[in-house]
Design a protein around this motif. Sequence first.
Motif, PDB file in Angstrom:
ATOM      1  N   VAL A 117       0.842  -1.198   0.000  1.00 35.40           N
ATOM      2  CA  VAL A 117       0.000   0.000   0.000  1.00 35.40           C
ATOM      3  C   VAL A 117       0.878   1.250   0.000  1.00 35.40           C
ATOM      4  CG1 VAL A 117      -1.621   1.360   1.378  1.00 35.40           C
ATOM      5  CG2 VAL A 117      -1.998  -1.097   1.080  1.00 35.40           C
ATOM      6  N   LEU A 118       1.891   1.268   0.835  1.00 35.09           N
ATOM      7  CA  LEU A 118       2.788   2.423   0.890  1.00 35.09           C
ATOM      8  C   LEU A 118       3.504   2.627  -0.437  1.00 35.09           C
ATOM      9  CD1 LEU A 118       4.339   1.955   4.442  1.00 35.09           C
ATOM     10  CD2 LEU A 118       2.742   3.749   3.726  1.00 35.09           C
ATOM     11  N   GLN A 123       4.713   6.501  -1.429  1.00 35.06           N
ATOM     12  CA  GLN A 123       5.411   6.815  -0.181  1.00 35.06           C
ATOM     13  C   GLN A 123       6.657   5.927  -0.056  1.00 35.06           C
ATOM     14  OE1 GLN A 123       2.622   7.582   3.283  1.00 35.06           O
ATOM     15  NE2 GLN A 123       1.177   6.546   1.924  1.00 35.06           N
ATOM     16  N   PRO A 124       7.648   6.138  -0.905  1.00 30.68           N
ATOM     17  CA  PRO A 124       8.793   5.215  -0.949  1.00 30.68           C
ATOM     18  C   PRO A 124       9.623   5.176   0.330  1.00 30.68           C
ATOM     19  CG  PRO A 124       9.206   7.167  -2.293  1.00 30.68           C
ATOM     20  CD  PRO A 124       7.765   7.210  -1.908  1.00 30.68           C
ATOM     21  N   ALA A 359      12.962  20.419 -11.232  1.00 30.06           N
ATOM     22  CA  ALA A 359      13.567  19.168 -10.781  1.00 30.06           C
ATOM     23  C   ALA A 359      13.284  18.884  -9.307  1.00 30.06           C
ATOM     24  CB  ALA A 359      15.073  19.200 -11.022  1.00 30.06           C
ATOM     25  N   LYS A 360      12.729  17.722  -9.059  1.00 32.96           N
ATOM     26  CA  LYS A 360      12.439  17.274  -7.693  1.00 32.96           C
ATOM     27  C   LYS A 360      12.607  15.765  -7.672  1.00 32.96           C
ATOM     28  CE  LYS A 360       7.445  17.319  -8.662  1.00 32.96           C
ATOM     29  NZ  LYS A 360       7.570  17.923 -10.007  1.00 32.96           N
ATOM     30  N   GLY A 361      12.357  15.168  -6.524  1.00 32.62           N
ATOM     31  CA  GLY A 361      12.528  13.737  -6.403  1.00 32.62           C
ATOM     32  C   GLY A 361      13.749  13.408  -5.563  1.00 32.62           C
ATOM     33  N   PHE A 362      14.120  12.119  -5.551  1.00 30.86           N
ATOM     34  CA  PHE A 362      15.145  11.674  -4.615  1.00 30.86           C
ATOM     35  C   PHE A 362      16.522  12.271  -4.890  1.00 30.86           C
ATOM     36  CE2 PHE A 362      14.467   8.351  -7.840  1.00 30.86           C
ATOM     37  CZ  PHE A 362      15.742   8.225  -8.387  1.00 30.86           C
TER      38      PHE A 362
END
Length: 448
Positions: A117-118, A123-124, A359-362
């Motif tokens: 579910v996560l 929701q990594p 730019a966004k993300g990990f």
Amino acid sequence: MLTFSIYAPKVLTTQVGIGQIMMLTDGYGNKISVDSQAALDLYDQGVRLFLGAGFGAPDAFQSSVDLDPNFALGHVALARSLMMSGQMPQAKAAITRAQELGSNLDSRQRQHIECMVLLSSGQPKQARELVKNHVRDYPRDALIAQLCASVFGLIGFSGEVGREAELLAYTSALLPHYGDDWWMMSMHALSLCETGQIDASTRLMDKSLALNPRNANAAHFKSHAQYEGGETAAGRQYLAGWLSDYDDRAILHGHLSWHSALWALHDGDEAGMWAAIDAGVGPGAAKGLPINVLTDTAAILYRAEMAGLSVDPVRWSALSDYAQRFFPETGQSFADMHAALSHAMAGNGDRLAHISDTAKGFAGDLVKPLAQAWGAIARENWSDALEELGQVMGSTERLGGSRAQRDLLELTYANVLLKLGKTAEAQRCLTTRRPVLTANLSLAGFHS
């Protein structure tokens, strides 16, 4: 101590009633709530196919829940396999059904559902932490353990420095719980490979392949070990034979075709490289996930250009359109950096600027200078490109992908140095950072 192989006959099978739910034992020795052995057999078949990156896992899981519509973990597995085939609406429906069925299950199965579910709800970080906690208590819950394994898992795409060491620690802790299990052997072998332990990786990978020669993950990771060892001829021969009867609809077919194209480039076989790209890598040819189609195609096209080959601008234009279709917004940093390369080489400045601006993300903080570097390279502004790349090269592992995939950046940096006339510095850079690349180097002007 009892160990279980997913190919072994089921032992310790029990049937204990919990209301209307029966408890059986899956192929990894986990008690599981399912109404029939037939449904469980199809589930185990799907698990084998999924963990081995074979074709047909969604069909096996679908058949399992068709036999037992109340099989919660069957719906979870179906959701995971649908995610890996890019069918997100169907995957979300399956995980929703699993949630509806999960309230009366034991703690392992409820937590199994929650991990998925996560993941499916975007929701990594939370999923990663729950998975790591879950496998401490239930190390043989393979479909959940898999979420953090490999370079494309939750650890691999964490965006953190040290994620290769973390992945090695993760698989090292799990390995003793799996005995002679071909899947876990291949996962740990990759962790060894990505931390430079090539001989140990190869020995374990060969053991995995002896147990299951059709484990595409092991064949893939063997290609990585051969790449790291500079074994171009052997790697090319092995992969050509292995791919000959691998279904082109299977999840790794396109990426293994990329490895074939890369071998051909290293071997000086331009025709073979283009044949591999057009048969299994590029848009319209590959049948895998969009992230693999985009990243693999962008990487091989630019590596070909740096090797001095001519790349038809139509290819870059088509890839830019593909990137815009599947990754119009930023957030998946590994995809974003390749999308930026595609837009830059295609001359689509507005698309490139959008990635740089949003730019966004990990690893979004690295994507912005990379996007600007690709733009400078496309304009042949080598000084600006060098300045932007300098902000990235110290922490490229945060962008995700394997070392072989991140070699795109190593070669790009060296190529920019060459364009600036800094040949000795380019040679010193590759020799110290990635010496394997100097043995079978495809970089025009490097040896001049």
